[in-house]
Motif scaffolding. Structure first.
Motif: not given
Lengths: 424, 424
Positions: A244, A248, A251, A373-376, A379, B110, B417-423
């Protein structure tokens, strides 16, 4: 400062203040009608906009300005249509003005709550990007604010043409024709008048490069909503899901290089550095992202025959806006947070981790407009956050923080609903 | 500006910034413990506070300062106990820091919301009222902010004694000893350094008379939360319950003359002026409130042999802070709103009316920090609103408006709060 300029400015200021008072009673329907008419008038005048814009582009070429500069200045049919579409898209956004929240009874018998209202008059100072003129005008109208717009003098003809279009649209509504005014002088001294006009302007929003924003901020006594730069970090914790993390981090850095929410510095926990760094560095090699790294990182990547440059202290402060990344190994979460709070620009910072307490500590302790947390980091954006169009991203702590949409252009006043209560 | 002062100031500023970072992790329990200890240390040192305060009072008397001035400066046992009680009372208030609200899922996956966090470093500049030192310190600690306090030089000995007490209390906690710093120089140039120290101070709050606030506001480049004056209005509409109106107007003017939320101008709808004015004027006569009135009002009251003075334009701007009231007849609701928005100070304004649409129009159109229906303006107060202790009342539109309590000393940052999201 000439007397003529002073006189011109005080006329503009008084008209804006008066318009802001009359906008207090504008209904959502009236504001939406104005947006529809602005859209229509833009589309009716595409040829004139292009021809006026051509004059600005010719002058810019004559002044040997860069192609990148001229590209930002240029309006063609497609760009004009996109601009007009942005205005009607705002019709669908909820009107923040008049929202009443938190009405609560008090022991005295009064009920106390809050009502959302426009800020008043917003001054926007920007560079030679004519689309900002229309975006800013539409956002201010929808949020019930009067606007004074001062665009870069290189877009003077285009902006005066857009001013006429805005006037024509406003004339067809019940809104004051002075709801949006575009400064009609090329004298730069008007900017000094704007940023100190506490009686006429409630907030200044500078939009443009760091030097413009710094210059305005240094002299402004009117409150400023701004961000200077976006030195965004991603911290890959020892408890990160490394697959992950690779996705991320890649990205956040490479999806687009120029935006302010693009990652500039990667921080890696020392316990997973040997495993993680080669994986992400291989991607950066393929995408020709230059890596400026700490000594430990260089040692690890050398073993994988991945070449890097040694970072200097300046690199930790740098917003590259291009295919360059700074990479540093840190010994723990606290060191990562301390690095971000010290070197960052309080814009957007990210932790990649599956460790519950590490994520909550990071969320709380990182002093930035947006903490993820855990996002690009990419966003951090008005549309992605569900705010709709944004006028900018604020890294200030007073008033609006992060993407500033319609709600960021309003304030809340207290309302009290009584029944004859008196204080004893 | 001496080099010594510059050096002293940058030390104070750096210590405050560092303290504000460490306060980000302070738990509610730790902050409450600090408040309890400050309370205890104050009570342990009553005699020393009184003796240091005596020095300031003696100097003030030697400088022939007024009795009113010395009364504000003076601390006796009762006042010190009240001050200490105010600090423990804050323990019961909810901690605003860490509150997470509005977490919403977005189409990308997200979740976006807001977290309430301290502003950082708050600079408070005030006059020779030593109780402000303790109030401000307690409010800043509870809201997780570092504080730099600069009190009037006439209270120098008292404030240095209170500084020692605060230090002793903080030393017994996990909080940084620099969480609260009291400026230890009498050099007034330090105020100029404070109001322009964007790198060290996030917001300046001036507390004191209009001239102090004006002086600070004119030079500040750091954002300022303030109110200059309280020119509060009550408008008695033609659809008012006149008995209720008499009761509320009397209370708004005469319950206490000095507070900023006391009414200064009474506006009366012309259709009920003949009936209403004699009723309220009789009360003002009994209470020896001087009436400065418009021509129409004078004619009506003359018929009742009630003597008045003719108001000048200056009266409509005036904050009397005493037993004087300005009275004007207006032709309708719009005229009342226009008068208030033009002459008022955007503090607290009231309509007395039973007419639904008139009350909602008034609530929306009056551009003030607090707008009320059928209640005394005297209710505009942190305790009455349920906010607890306030650091002041803001008539600004940016950030906090109205009574500024603990929440007004915080800002909201975005959290994702994400879960590995990318744009894409």
């Amino acid at each position: 400062m000439t007397e003529t300029l002073q006189k011109y400015w005080s006329e503009v200021g008084q008209q804006a203040r008066a318009a802001s008072r009359s906008l207090l009673k504008a209904s959502t329907a009236e504001k939406n009608q104005a947006l529809q008419l602005i859209h229509d008038e833009i589309l009716k005048n595409v040829d004139e906009i292009i021809s006026e814009n051509q004059k600005d582009c010719d002058v810019a070429r004559g002044n040997s300005l860069t192609e990148a500069f001229i590209d930002r200045l240029l309006l063609d049919k497609g760009r004009i249509e996109t601009m007009a579409q942005g205005v009607v898209d705002m019709i669908a956004l909820p009107d923040p003005v008049g929202e009443i929240t938190d009405i609560k009874p008090r022991p005295s018998g009064i009920q106390v709550g809050k009502m959302r209202v426009p800020l008043g008059v917003i001054g926007i100072i920007y560079e030679a990007r004519p689309n900002v003129t229309i975006d800013a005008a539409a956002l201010c109208i929808k949020s019930g604010n009067a606007a004074i717009l001062r665009g870069g003098s290189d877009a003077f003809h285009t902006n005066q043409c857009l001013a006429k279009i805005l006037q024509n649209a406003l004339f067809q509504t019940n809104l004051s024709e002075h709801s949006v005014q575009i400064v009609a002088t090329q004298d730069r001294a008007v900017v000094d008048l704007m940023v100190t006009a506490k009686n006429y302007i409630d907030v200044i929003i500078p939009r443009g490069g760091k030097s413009l924003v710094e210059r305005i901020n240094a002299n402004a006594t009117v409150p400023v909503i701004k961000h200077l730069d976006g030195v965004c970090h991603t911290f890959v914790d020892e408890f990160a899901d490394l697959e992950l993390a690779v996705k991320v981090v890649d990205n956040a850095k490479t999806q687009r290089y120029a935006p302010c929410n693009t990652m500039e510095t990667l921080l890696v926990h020392e316990n997973i550095a040997k495993e993680f760094l080669p994986k992400i560095a291989e991607i950066f090699v393929v995408k020709t992202v230059e890596m400026r790294v700490c000594e430990q990182t260089q040692i690890i990547l050398n073993e994988h025959e991945i070449s890097t440059l040694m970072a200097t202290d300046a690199d930790w402060h740098e917003e590259y806006l291009g295919p360059i990344i700074a990479i540093k190994i840190v010994k723990d979460l606290d060191a990562a947070i301390a690095h971000i709070n010290h070197y960052g620009s309080h814009h957007t910072d990210v932790i990649i981790s599956e460790h519950y307490s590490n994520t909550t500590t990071f969320l709380r302790m990182v002093d930035s407009a947006c903490v993820m947390v855990n996002a690009s980091s990419r966003f951090c954006d008005g549309f992605e956050f569900g705010l709709g169009a944004e006028i900018g991203i604020s890294t200030d702590k007073i008033h609006a923080r992060g993407p500033v949409g319609l709600e960021g252009l309003t304030s809340q006043k207290y309302i009290v609903l009584g029944h004859g209560e008196i204080r004893t």
